[in-house]
Write an enzyme that holds these catalytic residues in place. Structure first.
Site, short mmCIF file in Angstrom:
data_model
loop_
_atom_site.label_atom_id
_atom_site.label_comp_id
_atom_site.label_asym_id
_atom_site.label_seq_id
_atom_site.Cartn_x
_atom_site.Cartn_y
_atom_site.Cartn_z
N GLU A 1 -4.74 -1.26 -6.17
CA GLU A 1 -5.58 -0.07 -6.32
C GLU A 1 -4.71 0.98 -7.02
OE1 GLU A 1 -7.22 1.34 -2.62
OE2 GLU A 1 -8.01 3.14 -3.58
N LYS A 53 1.24 3.58 0.78
CA LYS A 53 1.20 4.43 -0.41
C LYS A 53 0.84 5.86 -0.05
CE LYS A 53 -1.29 1.42 -2.81
NZ LYS A 53 -2.14 0.83 -3.85
N ARG A 85 2.10 -9.11 5.54
CA ARG A 85 2.58 -8.12 4.59
C ARG A 85 4.07 -7.92 4.80
NH1 ARG A 85 0.56 -3.00 3.37
NH2 ARG A 85 -1.52 -3.81 3.25
P1 ATP Z 1 -1.35 0.63 0.90
O1 ATP Z 1 -1.97 0.42 2.22
O2 ATP Z 1 0.10 0.99 0.93
O3 ATP Z 1 -2.14 1.54 0.00
P2 ATP Z 1 -2.62 -1.61 -0.21
O4 ATP Z 1 -2.57 -2.94 0.41
O5 ATP Z 1 -3.87 -0.83 -0.06
O6 ATP Z 1 -1.35 -0.80 0.21
P3 ATP Z 1 -3.13 -2.38 -2.87
O7 ATP Z 1 -2.85 -1.62 -4.12
O8 ATP Z 1 -4.53 -2.54 -2.45
O9 ATP Z 1 -2.27 -1.68 -1.74
O10 ATP Z 1 -2.38 -3.77 -2.93
C1 ATP Z 1 -2.43 -4.66 -4.01
C2 ATP Z 1 -2.04 -6.02 -3.53
O11 ATP Z 1 -0.72 -5.98 -2.97
C3 ATP Z 1 -2.97 -6.51 -2.44
O12 ATP Z 1 -3.28 -7.86 -2.68
C4 ATP Z 1 -2.16 -6.35 -1.19
O13 ATP Z 1 -2.50 -7.35 -0.27
C5 ATP Z 1 -0.74 -6.52 -1.66
N1 ATP Z 1 0.18 -5.77 -0.82
C6 ATP Z 1 0.17 -4.44 -0.57
N2 ATP Z 1 1.14 -4.11 0.29
C7 ATP Z 1 1.79 -5.25 0.59
C8 ATP Z 1 2.91 -5.57 1.44
N3 ATP Z 1 3.54 -4.64 2.14
N4 ATP Z 1 3.29 -6.87 1.49
C9 ATP Z 1 2.67 -7.81 0.78
N5 ATP Z 1 1.62 -7.58 -0.02
C10 ATP Z 1 1.18 -6.32 -0.12
MG MG Z 2 -5.75 -1.46 -0.74
#
Ligand code: ATP
Ligand code: MG
Length: 554
Positions: free
Chosen positions: A33, A267, A257
Site C-alpha cells: 500500500e 508504517k 510477519r
Molecule cells: P503496515 O501494517 O506496517 O502498514 P502492511 O502489511 O499494511 O504494513 P503493506 O504495504 O500492505 O503493509 O504490505 C505489503 C506486503 O508486505 C504485504 O503482502 C504484507 O503482507 C507484507 N508485509 C508487510 N509487513 C511485513 C512484515 N513485517 N513481514 C513480512 N511481510 C510483511
Molecule cells: Mg496493508
C-alpha cells in the site's frame, strides 16, 4: 549463504502444485500500500515473492494496493519502486489496484444481481453492533432484504456521489451467524469523497481491502498470493468472492510477519517518528526502512541473505537484530576497503634523528586478494587514538604504554620515550622512537609487539564527521510494551564525532563504496557530505576483543 536449506512450506506447496500440473508457471505479486516507505519486513515479503518465481519459473508483479485515497501519495510509489529495484528484483508488470476500479465495480454489480450484495443505510456503529460477538450470532440489518433493483439503483447513486461519506455501504450477503466474523456480511464498498492519487475525483466510493485484494489477484492470474498471518481468518472470504464471481482461482497463503528486536515495523508508527522529527526522515540510518538501511550502508546482498537466513515461518516471532548485523558484517568483511581513521586524536611525535619513510604501503582488503594496496603518507607527527595509550595500563592491555611497544599499521614499531601532559595531567603528546629496521614488510627487528594501531599523519589527515548509531529503542519489543511506544525511544541512538581525522585517500570516498575503518567498524559516506564537510555513517561495529575483556573483568 551456500549451505543447502530444506524447503520452506511455500516451496513444498509449489513443488506439489508443479508436480500435479496445477499451473503452467508460478505468478506472485508484491502488493504494497503506497502509504509509507518499505521496511525490512517488506523485504522479507519481496525476497519471498520474487525468490519463488526466480526459483520455479514464472514472474512477479509489483501491484500498488492503492484503494485508500486518504493516506496514499506518489512519493511513496516512487520510493517503493526504487527500494525493490535496489534490493535487486525486477517486476514483470507495474500495476495499480486503482486500475481495476471499473472492473471491481462491475464485479460488485454482478454480486448484487445474484442477490449476494446489498446497500446498507446503517451507520458504521450500528453495523458493528449488529455484528454480534464471536460466540453470539449477529443480527440482520433491516436493509438486508432490499430488492435487487433497489440495490442496483442505490449503488449507482453511491458511485455518482449523491450520498454523504459514511451514510451507506455495500455489503456482501453471506451469513450473519458465521463463527468467522469476517463472513458476517462484510463491507465491500464505502463512500469517500476523496481525491485519489491516480483516479483523481472520478470515484466517490472505494472498495475495501477484502473486496479488492483477491479480485486483483484473480485479474492478474496470481497463482500463489502470499500475505501475513493476520489474514488467515480472511481466507474464507477471499475464496467466497472468487467462487461467487467464478473468476480465476488465485489462492491465498499466510506466513509469519517479520518482527525485529529493538525496532518497530508499523508504517503508521514509522510515519509518526518522521512527522514528529524524532528521526531525520524516512531514510534516517536508524530507521528499519530499506532506505534507512541503505543510507546506513547495508548492501542488498546482506538484506537478501538475512531474509534467506530467517526463512519463512508459520508462527509469529521476534527475530534478533543481531542476525541482521551478522549478515551485514559478513558481507562487508569481504568487500569493505580498509582505511585508517582516528576518532579521538592523541599526538605522537617521532624523535629519532634519522628521518622515517615518507610513504608506506597498506593493502586495501586482506580478505580480497584482487583489491590491491594504497600508499599512505607517513611523517614525524601522527595521531593515534587517545584510548590506545595508557601510562599505567592494566594487564592484557595490548596497546601503547611506556613499557609496551606497538606496531603502527603498515609502518614501524614504536616505543614511548616521554609523555607530555597539560595542566590537568592529561597526556597531550607522546614522544616516541621508532625501532630501526622494523618497517612493515621488511622487518628484521626481532621484536613482536602485541598490538597494531591505526594512525594518520597530522599534516596529511583530513577532518571528517562520523555518525555512530545505536538501536532506536531501548527495549526489545517496543510494540508489545505497555503505554506509548515512544517512551522507549533510545535518546542516545545517534552520536556525532566531530573531530575525527582520516587518511587522505578518503577524500576520494565514493557513495557506492564500503569501508572498514580498521579496529573501529564499517562505514559508508553519508548524503550530507558536501564540499566543506565529509560525513560517514557507521554501518556496524566490529567485534572488539578489548571490549570483551573489559566486560569480563567488570
Ligand atoms: P503496515 O501494517 O506496517 O502498514 P502492511 O502489511 O499494511 O504494513 P503493506 O504495504 O500492505 O503493509 O504490505 C505489503 C506486503 O508486505 C504485504 O503482502 C504484507 O503482507 C507484507 N508485509 C508487510 N509487513 C511485513 C512484515 N513485517 N513481514 C513480512 N511481510 C510483511
Ligand atoms: Mg496493508
Amino acid at each position: 549463504m551456500s549451505e543447502e536449506k530444506s524447503l520452506n512450506f511455500l516451496e513444498e506447496i509449489i513443488e506439489e502444485d508443479l508436480k500435479n500440473g496445477n499451473y503452467g508457471q508460478i505468478v506472485t505479486r508484491f502488493p504494497p500500500e503506497p502509504n509509507g516507505y518499505l521496511h525490512i519486513g517488506h523485504a522479507k515479503s519481496i525476497c519471498l515473492n520474487f525468490g519463488l518465481t526466480q526459483k520455479y519459473g514464472g514472474y512477479t508483479n509489483l501491484r500498488f494496493d492503492d484503494t485508500n485515497p486518504v493516506t496514499e501519495e506518489t512519493e511513496y510509489v516512487e520510493s517503493i519502486k526504487a527500494d525493490v529495484e535496489w534490493l535487486g528484483f525486477r517486476w514483470k508488470h507495474e500495476l495499480y489496484a486503482s486500475d481495476y476500479f471499473d472492473q471491481l465495480y462491475a464485479f460488485a454489480v454482478e454480486l448484487i444481481r445474484k442477490g449476494l450484495a446489498y446497500v446498507d443505510d446503517s451507520s458504521s456503529e450500528a453495523i458493528a453492533a449488529m455484528k454480534g460477538a464471536p460466540t453470539q450470532p449477529g443480527t440482520d440489518s433491516p436493509f438486508r432484504n432490499r430488492s435487487v433493483e433497489e440495490n442496483l439503483g442505490l449503488f449507482e447513486r453511491m458511485k455518482n456521489g449523491e450520498f454523504a461519506d459514511g451514510s451507506r455501504t455495500l455489503r456482501a450477503k453471506i451469513d450473519m451467524s458465521s463463527p468467522n466474523m469476517h463472513m458476517r456480511d462484510p463491507v465491500m464498498y464505502r463512500i469517500k469523497h476523496a481525491h485519489h492519487h491516480r483516479t483523481g475525483d472520478k470515484w466517490a466510493i472505494y472498495p475495501m481491502y477484502d473486496f479488492a485484494h483477491g479480485q486483483s489477484d484473480s485479474i492478474e492470474k496470481i497463482t500463489h498470493s502470499i500475505c501475513t498471518l493476520e489474514f488467515v481468518p480472511h481466507r474464507p472470504l477471499y475464496d467466497w468472492f472468487i467462487e461467487q464471481l467464478g473468476i480465476y482461482p488465485s489462492k491465498q497463503y499466510e506466513m509469519a510477519r517479520l518482527n525485529l528486536s529493538y525496532t518497530i515495523m508499523s508504517k503508521r508508527k514509522l510515519l509518526e517518528l518522521v512527522n514528529e522529527k524524532i528521526v531525520d526522515g524516512w531514510d534516517d540510518p536508524r530507521m528499519p526502512t530499506i532506505s534507512g538501511l541503505r543510507r546506513r550502508g547495508f548492501t542488498p546482498e546482506s538484506i537478501r541473505n538475512f531474509c534467506y537466513m530467517i526463512g519463512v515461518a508459520k508462527r509469529d516471532n521476534l527475530i534478533e537484530v543481531e542476525k541482521l548485523e551478522f549478515c551485514i558484517r559478513e558481507h562487508l568483511n569481504k568487500i569493505a576497503l580498509r582505511k585508517m581513521v582516528v576518532f579521538d586524536p592523541l599526538k605522537i611525535v617521532i624523535i629519532n634523528d634519522e628521518d622515517p619513510v615518507d610513504i608506506v604501503t597498506v593493502e586495501d582488503n586482506p580478505e580480497d586478494p584482487s583489491s590491491g594496496s594504497r600508499e599512505i603518507p607517513f611523517s614525524r607527527t601522527l595521531y593515534i587514538e587517545r584510548e590506545d595509550f595508557m601510562e599505567d595500563p592494566p594487564k592484557k592491555y595490548n596497546r601503547l604504554s611506556p613499557k609496551q611497544a606497538v606496531r603502527l599499521k603498515g609502518a614501524y614499531i614504536i616505543q614511548c620515550e616521554e609523555v607530555i601532559k597539560d595542566d590537568t595531567g592529561l597526556p597531550v603528546e607522546i614522544r616516541c622512537r621508532y625501532v630501526p629496521g622494523s618497517l612493515s614488510g621488511a622487518d628484521h627487528s626481532g621484536i613482536k609487539p602485541k598490538g597494531t594501531l591505526h594512525w594518520v599523519s597530522v599534516e596529511h589527515a583530513i577532518p571528517v564527521e562520523l555518525r555512530l548509531y545505536d538501536r532506536l529503542f531501548n527495549t526489545e519489543d517496543p510494540s508489545s510494551e505497555e503505554g506509548d511506544y515512544k517512551t522507549y525511544i533510545n535518546k542516545d541512538s545517534l552520536q556525532k564525532i566531530p573531530g575525527a581525522h582520516a587518511e587522505p585517500s578518503l577524500l576520494q570516498a565514493k557513495f557506492e563504496d564500503r569501508y572498514q575503518f580498521i579496529r573501529k567498524g564499517y562505514f559508508c559516506l553519508d548524503k550530507d557530505t558536501s564540499a566543506s564537510r565529509i560525513v560517514f555513517n557507521r554501518t556496524s561495529t566490529l567485534r572488539d576483543t578489548w571490549a570483551k575483556e573489559v566486560k569480563k573483568t567488570n
